[in-house]
Design a protein around this motif. Structure first.
Motif, PDB file in Angstrom:
ATOM      1  N   SER A  68      90.067  52.954 -67.353  1.00  0.00           N
ATOM      2  CA  SER A  68      91.403  52.364 -67.438  1.00  0.00           C
ATOM      3  C   SER A  68      92.472  53.437 -67.567  1.00  0.00           C
ATOM      4  CB  SER A  68      91.479  51.377 -68.599  1.00  0.00           C
ATOM      5  OG  SER A  68      91.263  52.037 -69.825  1.00  0.00           O
ATOM      6  N   LEU A  69      92.173  54.519 -68.284  1.00  0.00           N
ATOM      7  CA  LEU A  69      93.126  55.615 -68.392  1.00  0.00           C
ATOM      8  C   LEU A  69      93.301  56.300 -67.045  1.00  0.00           C
ATOM      9  CD1 LEU A  69      94.965  57.307 -70.177  1.00  0.00           C
ATOM     10  CD2 LEU A  69      93.018  58.741 -70.699  1.00  0.00           C
ATOM     11  N   SER A  70      92.218  56.515 -66.324  1.00  0.00           N
ATOM     12  CA  SER A  70      92.293  57.129 -65.004  1.00  0.00           C
ATOM     13  C   SER A  70      93.052  56.228 -64.031  1.00  0.00           C
ATOM     14  CB  SER A  70      90.888  57.398 -64.459  1.00  0.00           C
ATOM     15  OG  SER A  70      90.208  58.290 -65.293  1.00  0.00           O
ATOM     16  N   ALA A  71      92.794  54.934 -64.078  1.00  0.00           N
ATOM     17  CA  ALA A  71      93.498  54.001 -63.199  1.00  0.00           C
ATOM     18  C   ALA A  71      94.982  53.973 -63.531  1.00  0.00           C
ATOM     19  CB  ALA A  71      92.889  52.607 -63.320  1.00  0.00           C
ATOM     20  N   ALA A  72      95.316  53.994 -64.808  1.00  0.00           N
ATOM     21  CA  ALA A  72      96.731  53.990 -65.200  1.00  0.00           C
ATOM     22  C   ALA A  72      97.417  55.268 -64.741  1.00  0.00           C
ATOM     23  CB  ALA A  72      96.850  53.827 -66.715  1.00  0.00           C
ATOM     24  N   LEU A  73      96.751  56.387 -64.870  1.00  0.00           N
ATOM     25  CA  LEU A  73      97.322  57.650 -64.426  1.00  0.00           C
ATOM     26  C   LEU A  73      97.495  57.673 -62.912  1.00  0.00           C
ATOM     27  CD1 LEU A  73      98.290  60.482 -65.176  1.00  0.00           C
ATOM     28  CD2 LEU A  73      95.924  61.242 -64.981  1.00  0.00           C
ATOM     29  N   LEU A  74      96.494  57.205 -62.188  1.00  0.00           N
ATOM     30  CA  LEU A  74      96.572  57.149 -60.731  1.00  0.00           C
ATOM     31  C   LEU A  74      97.716  56.240 -60.283  1.00  0.00           C
ATOM     32  CD1 LEU A  74      95.438  57.786 -57.908  1.00  0.00           C
ATOM     33  CD2 LEU A  74      93.939  55.798 -58.198  1.00  0.00           C
ATOM     34  N   LEU A  75      97.835  55.070 -60.895  1.00  0.00           N
ATOM     35  CA  LEU A  75      98.906  54.149 -60.524  1.00  0.00           C
ATOM     36  C   LEU A  75     100.275  54.706 -60.891  1.00  0.00           C
ATOM     37  CD1 LEU A  75      97.244  50.757 -61.453  1.00  0.00           C
ATOM     38  CD2 LEU A  75      97.660  51.666 -59.172  1.00  0.00           C
TER      39      LEU A  75
END
Length: 64
Positions: free
Chosen positions: A4-11
Motif C-alpha cells: 500500500s505504501l508503494s502503491a501510494a508513492l507510485l500514484l
C-alpha cells in the motif's frame, strides 16, 4: 503495508507528473485525491484492498 505504501508513492508520482505535464489540472487532482481519501473510509475499502492485493500477488507470480 509495503504494497500500500508503494502503491501510494507510485500514484503520487503519477499524479505529480500529470499535473506538471498539464494533462490534469490541480483542481481535478485535488478532487480525485479527496475521493480516494473518502472512499478509503467506506465499506468498500476492504474489498478494494483485497482486489489490489490479489492483483499484486498475480503480478508477483509472473516469471519472465
Amino acid at each position: 503495508m509495503v504494497i500500500s505504501l508503494s502503491a501510494a508513492l507510485l500514484l503520487a508520482i503519477v499524479l505529480f507528473v500529470m499535473i506538471r505535464s498539464k494533462q490534469i489540472k490541480v483542481g481535478p487532482a485535488i478532487v480525485a485525491a479527496l475521493f480516494g481519501f473518502f472512499l478509503a473510509s467506506t465499506n468498500m475499502a476492504p474489498d478494494i484492498n483485497r482486489f489490489l492485493n490479489s492483483v499484486a500477488d498475480t503480478i508477483n507470480q509472473i516469471k519472465i
